[in-house]
Design an enzyme around this catalytic site. Structure first.
Site, PDB file in Angstrom:
ATOM      1  N   GLY A  11       2.931  -1.014   4.254  1.00 20.53           N
ATOM      2  CA  GLY A  11       2.934   0.405   3.912  1.00 20.53           C
ATOM      3  C   GLY A  11       4.346   0.871   3.591  1.00 20.53           C
ATOM      4  O   GLY A  11       4.848   0.668   2.487  1.00 20.53           O
TER       5      GLY A  11
ATOM      6  N   HIS B 204      -9.364   1.078   5.331  1.00 17.83           N
ATOM      7  CA  HIS B 204      -8.080   1.350   5.985  1.00 17.83           C
ATOM      8  C   HIS B 204      -8.301   2.347   7.124  1.00 17.83           C
ATOM      9  O   HIS B 204      -9.127   3.259   7.011  1.00 17.83           O
ATOM     10  CB  HIS B 204      -7.089   1.914   4.957  1.00 17.83           C
ATOM     11  CG  HIS B 204      -5.686   1.933   5.473  1.00 17.83           C
ATOM     12  ND1 HIS B 204      -5.240   2.888   6.355  1.00 17.83           N
ATOM     13  CD2 HIS B 204      -4.656   1.077   5.266  1.00 17.83           C
ATOM     14  CE1 HIS B 204      -3.973   2.626   6.649  1.00 17.83           C
ATOM     15  NE2 HIS B 204      -3.598   1.533   6.012  1.00 17.83           N
TER      16      HIS B 204
ATOM     17  N   SER C  66       3.902  -1.843  10.306  1.00 21.95           N
ATOM     18  CA  SER C  66       5.373  -1.869  10.454  1.00 21.95           C
ATOM     19  C   SER C  66       5.969  -3.239  10.154  1.00 21.95           C
ATOM     20  O   SER C  66       6.920  -3.671  10.816  1.00 21.95           O
ATOM     21  CB  SER C  66       5.778  -1.374  11.847  1.00 21.95           C
ATOM     22  OG  SER C  66       5.351  -0.039  12.037  1.00 21.95           O
TER      23      SER C  66
ATOM     24  N   GLY D  10       2.920   2.509  10.734  1.00 17.80           N
ATOM     25  CA  GLY D  10       3.852   3.618  10.537  1.00 17.80           C
ATOM     26  C   GLY D  10       4.562   4.056  11.803  1.00 17.80           C
ATOM     27  O   GLY D  10       5.231   5.096  11.812  1.00 17.80           O
TER      28      GLY D  10
ATOM     29  N   ASN E 243       0.863  -1.185   0.000  1.00 14.82           N
ATOM     30  CA  ASN E 243       0.000   0.000   0.000  1.00 14.82           C
ATOM     31  C   ASN E 243       0.898   1.234   0.000  1.00 14.82           C
ATOM     32  O   ASN E 243       1.484   1.578   1.023  1.00 14.82           O
ATOM     33  CB  ASN E 243      -0.892  -0.044   1.250  1.00 14.82           C
ATOM     34  CG  ASN E 243      -1.700   1.225   1.434  1.00 14.82           C
ATOM     35  OD1 ASN E 243      -1.797   2.051   0.524  1.00 14.82           O
ATOM     36  ND2 ASN E 243      -2.277   1.388   2.623  1.00 14.82           N
ATOM     37  N   TRP E 244       0.986   1.867  -1.159  1.00 13.68           N
ATOM     38  CA  TRP E 244       1.898   3.012  -1.267  1.00 13.68           C
ATOM     39  C   TRP E 244       1.347   4.254  -0.569  1.00 13.68           C
ATOM     40  O   TRP E 244       2.058   5.249  -0.438  1.00 13.68           O
ATOM     41  CB  TRP E 244       2.152   3.370  -2.731  1.00 13.68           C
ATOM     42  CG  TRP E 244       2.823   2.311  -3.547  1.00 13.68           C
ATOM     43  CD1 TRP E 244       3.178   1.042  -3.155  1.00 13.68           C
ATOM     44  CD2 TRP E 244       3.233   2.423  -4.912  1.00 13.68           C
ATOM     45  NE1 TRP E 244       3.765   0.374  -4.190  1.00 13.68           N
ATOM     46  CE2 TRP E 244       3.818   1.192  -5.286  1.00 13.68           C
ATOM     47  CE3 TRP E 244       3.154   3.447  -5.854  1.00 13.68           C
ATOM     48  CZ2 TRP E 244       4.324   0.956  -6.560  1.00 13.68           C
ATOM     49  CZ3 TRP E 244       3.649   3.213  -7.128  1.00 13.68           C
ATOM     50  CH2 TRP E 244       4.236   1.985  -7.477  1.00 13.68           C
ATOM     51  N   LYS E 245       0.064   4.241  -0.225  1.00 15.60           N
ATOM     52  CA  LYS E 245      -0.606   5.428   0.346  1.00 15.60           C
ATOM     53  C   LYS E 245      -0.395   6.619  -0.610  1.00 15.60           C
ATOM     54  O   LYS E 245      -0.316   6.407  -1.815  1.00 15.60           O
ATOM     55  CB  LYS E 245      -0.091   5.690   1.760  1.00 15.60           C
ATOM     56  CG  LYS E 245      -0.188   4.424   2.624  1.00 15.60           C
ATOM     57  CD  LYS E 245       0.053   4.646   4.076  1.00 15.60           C
ATOM     58  CE  LYS E 245      -0.060   3.309   4.804  1.00 15.60           C
ATOM     59  NZ  LYS E 245       0.051   3.452   6.260  1.00 15.60           N
TER      60      LYS E 245
ATOM     61  N   GLU F 288      -4.881  -4.707  10.904  1.00 17.58           N
ATOM     62  CA  GLU F 288      -3.865  -3.666  11.018  1.00 17.58           C
ATOM     63  C   GLU F 288      -4.064  -2.891  12.312  1.00 17.58           C
ATOM     64  O   GLU F 288      -4.837  -1.928  12.350  1.00 17.58           O
ATOM     65  CB  GLU F 288      -3.988  -2.700   9.843  1.00 17.58           C
ATOM     66  CG  GLU F 288      -3.833  -3.375   8.492  1.00 17.58           C
ATOM     67  CD  GLU F 288      -3.258  -2.406   7.483  1.00 17.58           C
ATOM     68  OE1 GLU F 288      -2.219  -2.725   6.922  1.00 17.58           O
ATOM     69  OE2 GLU F 288      -3.826  -1.327   7.306  1.00 17.58           O
TER      70      GLU F 288
ATOM     71  N   GLU G   8      -6.738   4.827   8.041  1.00 16.11           N
ATOM     72  CA  GLU G   8      -6.575   6.246   7.670  1.00 16.11           C
ATOM     73  C   GLU G   8      -7.834   6.773   6.989  1.00 16.11           C
ATOM     74  O   GLU G   8      -8.195   7.937   7.148  1.00 16.11           O
ATOM     75  CB  GLU G   8      -5.328   6.395   6.771  1.00 16.11           C
ATOM     76  CG  GLU G   8      -4.055   6.157   7.587  1.00 16.11           C
ATOM     77  CD  GLU G   8      -2.882   5.611   6.801  1.00 16.11           C
ATOM     78  OE1 GLU G   8      -2.886   5.675   5.555  1.00 16.11           O
ATOM     79  OE2 GLU G   8      -1.939   5.098   7.445  1.00 16.11           O
TER      80      GLU G   8
HETATM   81  P1  PGA Z   1       3.074   0.445   7.612  1.00 20.67           P
HETATM   82  O1  PGA Z   1       1.589   0.636   7.031  1.00 20.67           O
HETATM   83  O2  PGA Z   1       3.619  -0.831   7.030  1.00 20.67           O
HETATM   84  O3  PGA Z   1       3.815   1.675   7.110  1.00 20.67           O
HETATM   85  O4  PGA Z   1       2.973   0.400   9.080  1.00 20.67           O
HETATM   86  C1  PGA Z   1       0.723  -0.476   6.908  1.00 20.67           C
HETATM   87  C2  PGA Z   1      -0.567  -0.009   6.271  1.00 20.67           C
HETATM   88  O5  PGA Z   1      -1.094   1.028   6.697  1.00 20.67           O
HETATM   89  O6  PGA Z   1      -1.082  -0.673   5.353  1.00 20.67           O
END
Ligand code: PGA
Length: 253
Positions: free
Chosen positions: A237, A98, A216, A176, A10-12, A170, A100
């Protein structure tokens, strides 16, 4: 057991079209050898999807995901993208729910259930995210919290349709932050999620559902997480933005 082992990146909101093209190239050149039961999924921002689709056209078991879509098919929804539009450029998966999206864009369980329906109606698959905050984890109520997210977002589906669902656990406190759920914490929650699916759709459906861990995940901890019996891969991510790290995680799978 016929469930797929999936590593999804997931590049966001990262990578412009040139950087994205380079990253897809680097991933393709990183010597991945995927077995029939393994999939890699790449989720760039909307602006890179079409180019990535053309880059991935000849690759085996590597699929494209979008990070979001709107629940309506078309209409006066300025700035939004529909599931049908994504399907049209070769997208196979859409990430829905997600944390976010839930936190910053106000996506409620009710909206997410509609988005799930919109994706499935286009014969694409859903990567449905769930996860608890640190407060909930510290209060020890994470199992009930995840149960509610899954019931509200997914359990209106019938068994045949549920086959197109991948679940990503998650924990928000691990996204993150550099904090990762321990292998035991991940396994415990994944087993809980699988038991919810079993209670609703039966043991075979539960056995066939891929449940990914996100938060992470990196090359150094992926092998441990992926060795847990109910962890079928990862939603990655930060580490998916560096081809060598993403490839390292895929190889750990
Ligand atoms: P992260 O994000 O690997 O940077 O913790 C995971 C995600 O939000 O899919």
């Amino acid at each position: 057991m016929s469930r797929k082992k999936i590593v999804a990146g997931n590049w966001k909101m990262n990578k412009n079209i040139f950087e994205g093209k380079q990253l897809v190239n680097d991933i393709l050149e990183s010597g991945l050898e995927l077995r029939d039961d393994q999939e890699v999924v790449i989720a760039p921002p909307f602006t890179s999807l079409e180019l990535a689709a053309s880059q991935l056209r000849d690759s085996k078991n590597i699929y494209l995901a979008a990070q979001n879509c709107h629940q309506e098919a078309s209409g006066a929804y300025t700035g939004e993208v529909s599931a049908e539009m994504l399907k049209g450029i070769g997208v196979s998966y859409v990430i829905i729910g997600h944390s976010e999206r839930r936190q910053y864009f106000g996506e409620t369980d009710a909206i997410l259930a509609l988005k799930v329906d919109a994706v499935l109606k286009q014969d694409m698959k859903v990567i449905f995210c769930c996860g608890e905050s640190l407060e909930i984890r510290e209060a020890g109520t994470q199992n009930a919290y995840i149960q509610t997210q899954i019931e509200n977002g997914l359990f209106h589906l019938d068994e045949a349709t549920f086959k197109n669902i991948v679940i990503a656990y998650e924990p928000i406190w691990a996204i993150g932050t550099g904090l990762t759920a321990s292998d035991d914490q991940a396994q415990e929650m994944h087993a809980h999620i699988r038991s919810l699916v079993a209670a609703k759709y039966g043991a075979a459906a539960a056995d066939n559902t891929s449940i990914l861990y996100g938060g992470s995940c990196k090359p150094s901890n992926a092998a441990g997480l992926f060795s847990c019996p109910d962890v079928d891969g990862g939603l990655i991510g930060g580490a998916s933005l560096v081809a060598a790290d993403f490839a390292g995680i895929i190889k750990a799978r």
